[in-house]
Design a protein around this motif. Structure first.
Motif, PDB file in Angstrom:
ATOM      1  N   GLN A 160       0.878  -1.262   0.081  1.00 52.20           N
ATOM      2  CA  GLN A 160      -0.178  -0.047  -0.008  1.00 52.20           C
ATOM      3  C   GLN A 160       0.946   1.445   0.035  1.00 52.20           C
ATOM      4  O   GLN A 160       0.362   2.269  -0.670  1.00 52.20           O
ATOM      5  CB  GLN A 160      -1.019   0.042   1.128  1.00 52.20           C
ATOM      6  N   ASN A 161       1.927   1.255   1.012  1.00 53.60           N
ATOM      7  CA  ASN A 161       2.783   2.645   0.997  1.00 53.60           C
ATOM      8  C   ASN A 161       3.598   2.791  -0.247  1.00 53.60           C
ATOM      9  O   ASN A 161       3.728   3.898  -0.712  1.00 53.60           O
ATOM     10  CB  ASN A 161       3.745   2.385   2.201  1.00 53.60           C
ATOM     11  N   SER A 162       3.896   1.514  -0.975  1.00 59.36           N
ATOM     12  CA  SER A 162       4.486   1.639  -2.407  1.00 59.36           C
ATOM     13  C   SER A 162       3.407   2.245  -3.192  1.00 59.36           C
ATOM     14  O   SER A 162       4.189   3.218  -4.056  1.00 59.36           O
ATOM     15  CB  SER A 162       5.112   0.473  -2.875  1.00 59.36           C
ATOM     16  N   ILE A 163       2.362   1.991  -3.010  1.00 52.55           N
ATOM     17  CA  ILE A 163       1.407   2.781  -4.155  1.00 52.55           C
ATOM     18  C   ILE A 163       1.234   4.132  -3.772  1.00 52.55           C
ATOM     19  O   ILE A 163       1.024   5.280  -4.715  1.00 52.55           O
ATOM     20  CB  ILE A 163       0.119   1.845  -4.240  1.00 52.55           C
ATOM     21  N   LEU A 182      -7.064  13.843   4.414  1.00 56.36           N
ATOM     22  CA  LEU A 182      -6.793  12.952   5.603  1.00 56.36           C
ATOM     23  C   LEU A 182      -6.350  13.889   6.759  1.00 56.36           C
ATOM     24  O   LEU A 182      -6.412  13.405   7.812  1.00 56.36           O
ATOM     25  CB  LEU A 182      -5.916  12.084   5.129  1.00 56.36           C
ATOM     26  N   GLY A 183      -6.070  14.861   6.579  1.00 56.49           N
ATOM     27  CA  GLY A 183      -5.416  15.768   7.586  1.00 56.49           C
ATOM     28  C   GLY A 183      -3.979  15.525   7.977  1.00 56.49           C
ATOM     29  O   GLY A 183      -3.420  16.146   8.664  1.00 56.49           O
ATOM     30  N   PHE A 184      -3.438  14.946   6.835  1.00 55.90           N
ATOM     31  CA  PHE A 184      -1.758  14.515   6.856  1.00 55.90           C
ATOM     32  C   PHE A 184      -1.251  14.964   5.651  1.00 55.90           C
ATOM     33  O   PHE A 184      -1.827  15.049   4.487  1.00 55.90           O
ATOM     34  CB  PHE A 184      -1.632  13.314   7.374  1.00 55.90           C
ATOM     35  N   LYS A 185       0.127  15.230   5.791  1.00 56.12           N
ATOM     36  CA  LYS A 185       0.952  15.369   4.521  1.00 56.12           C
ATOM     37  C   LYS A 185       0.967  14.000   3.879  1.00 56.12           C
ATOM     38  O   LYS A 185       1.022  12.862   4.698  1.00 56.12           O
ATOM     39  CB  LYS A 185       2.118  15.946   4.650  1.00 56.12           C
ATOM     40  N   LYS A 186       1.501  13.896   2.690  1.00 52.40           N
ATOM     41  CA  LYS A 186       1.867  12.732   2.172  1.00 52.40           C
ATOM     42  C   LYS A 186       2.518  11.966   3.053  1.00 52.40           C
ATOM     43  O   LYS A 186       2.441  10.640   3.207  1.00 52.40           O
ATOM     44  CB  LYS A 186       2.022  12.832   0.817  1.00 52.40           C
ATOM     45  N   ASN A 187       3.839  12.459   3.054  1.00 52.69           N
ATOM     46  CA  ASN A 187       4.928  11.707   3.687  1.00 52.69           C
ATOM     47  C   ASN A 187       4.542  11.147   5.234  1.00 52.69           C
ATOM     48  O   ASN A 187       4.907  10.280   5.626  1.00 52.69           O
ATOM     49  CB  ASN A 187       6.098  12.344   3.742  1.00 52.69           C
ATOM     50  N   ILE A 203       2.407   8.219   4.922  1.00 53.21           N
ATOM     51  CA  ILE A 203       3.170   6.834   4.664  1.00 53.21           C
ATOM     52  C   ILE A 203       3.769   6.443   6.121  1.00 53.21           C
ATOM     53  O   ILE A 203       3.922   5.177   6.615  1.00 53.21           O
ATOM     54  CB  ILE A 203       4.202   7.120   3.690  1.00 53.21           C
ATOM     55  N   GLN A 204       4.441   7.318   6.870  1.00 51.72           N
ATOM     56  CA  GLN A 204       5.053   7.319   8.021  1.00 51.72           C
ATOM     57  C   GLN A 204       4.174   6.622   9.011  1.00 51.72           C
ATOM     58  O   GLN A 204       4.542   5.666   9.700  1.00 51.72           O
ATOM     59  CB  GLN A 204       5.661   8.544   8.545  1.00 51.72           C
ATOM     60  N   LEU A 205       3.009   7.503   9.169  1.00 49.00           N
ATOM     61  CA  LEU A 205       1.927   6.741  10.171  1.00 49.00           C
ATOM     62  C   LEU A 205       1.721   5.301   9.904  1.00 49.00           C
ATOM     63  O   LEU A 205       1.620   4.375  10.732  1.00 49.00           O
ATOM     64  CB  LEU A 205       0.654   7.590  10.067  1.00 49.00           C
TER      65      LEU A 205
END
Length: 221
Positions: A134-137, A149-154, A157-159
């Protein structure tokens, strides 16, 4: 105080322990099929206004619970625990996906505070391989995809990476509150896990929603 006036706290989120209270898998643990895709950290439905007529409703913004700390499940859960500490009445927790993981973790750690639990499209033993896929996608998706989502992309992914070792399997039998497991009939990635949750949690009931996928609260309100 009547049951209707007690807090209803939907920790709803697709993206979703207190310090030290996390549950990690043993090396021999098997991983079920995953469910992984982003969705909002805020309640993506029209329920709160309806529920507010019957009980007090809180819809927390999960990303705000981090208080500018590193974006990890541990920090998010710690913020969630702190949030719940300010409510001095029995809780009715409802969480979707990541929100379900937070609610499940909290019900295990603080059973004395939970009166009922609703878990929608929730995994209890995170599937490592699928989360990594999923994270690769995610890395190829535009940043705008993650805005709601309320988050930055990176950060998102870290979450997700920080959740790879979550495993609540050994603790499910200790959940004593009334529990409703909800899953869309078309949520193929989470249906098996939902059925297993209903079997492992003593007072759990499974409700499969016809024609609905993962976001049951939006697709079949």
């Amino acid at each position: 105080m009547s049951r209707a006036s007690r807090p209803y706290l939907p920790s709803a989120a697709e993206t979703s322990a207190c310090s030290g209270r996390h549950h990690y898998p043993k090396p021999t643990d098997a991983y079920p099929r995953p469910r992984c895709q982003p969705a909002p950290t805020r309640v993506a439905c029209r329920y709160p206004s309806y529920l507010a007529k019957h009980r007090h409703v809180n819809c927390p913004d999960l990303s705000a619970m981090l208080h500018e700390k590193e974006v990890t499940f541990n920090n998010l859960y710690s913020g969630f625990v702190e949030y719940c500490e300010h409510i001095d009445q029995p809780l009715h927790l409802c969480g979707l996906s990541l929100g379900g993981n937070l609610a499940l973790n909290y019900a295990i750690d603080y059973p004395e505070k939970i009166e009922s639990l609703v878990l929608l499209g929730t995994q209890y033993n995170m599937p490592k391989l699928l989360l990594k896929l999923q994270n690769s996608i995610f890395r190829f998706l535009p940043k705008a995809t993650f805005h709601e989502l309320g988050f930055k992309k990176n950060d998102f992914i870290q979450l997700t990476n920080s959740m790879l070792h979550l495993n609540f399997t050994s603790y499910l039998m200790n959940i004593s509150c009334t529990t409703l497991i909800v899953c869309g009939e078309k949520d193929y990635a989470n249906k098996n896990a939902s059925k297993a949750l209903a079997e492992r949690i003593p007072k759990a009931e499974l409700q499969l929603i016809p024609s609905a996928g993962h976001e049951v609260n939006v697709q079949a309100p």
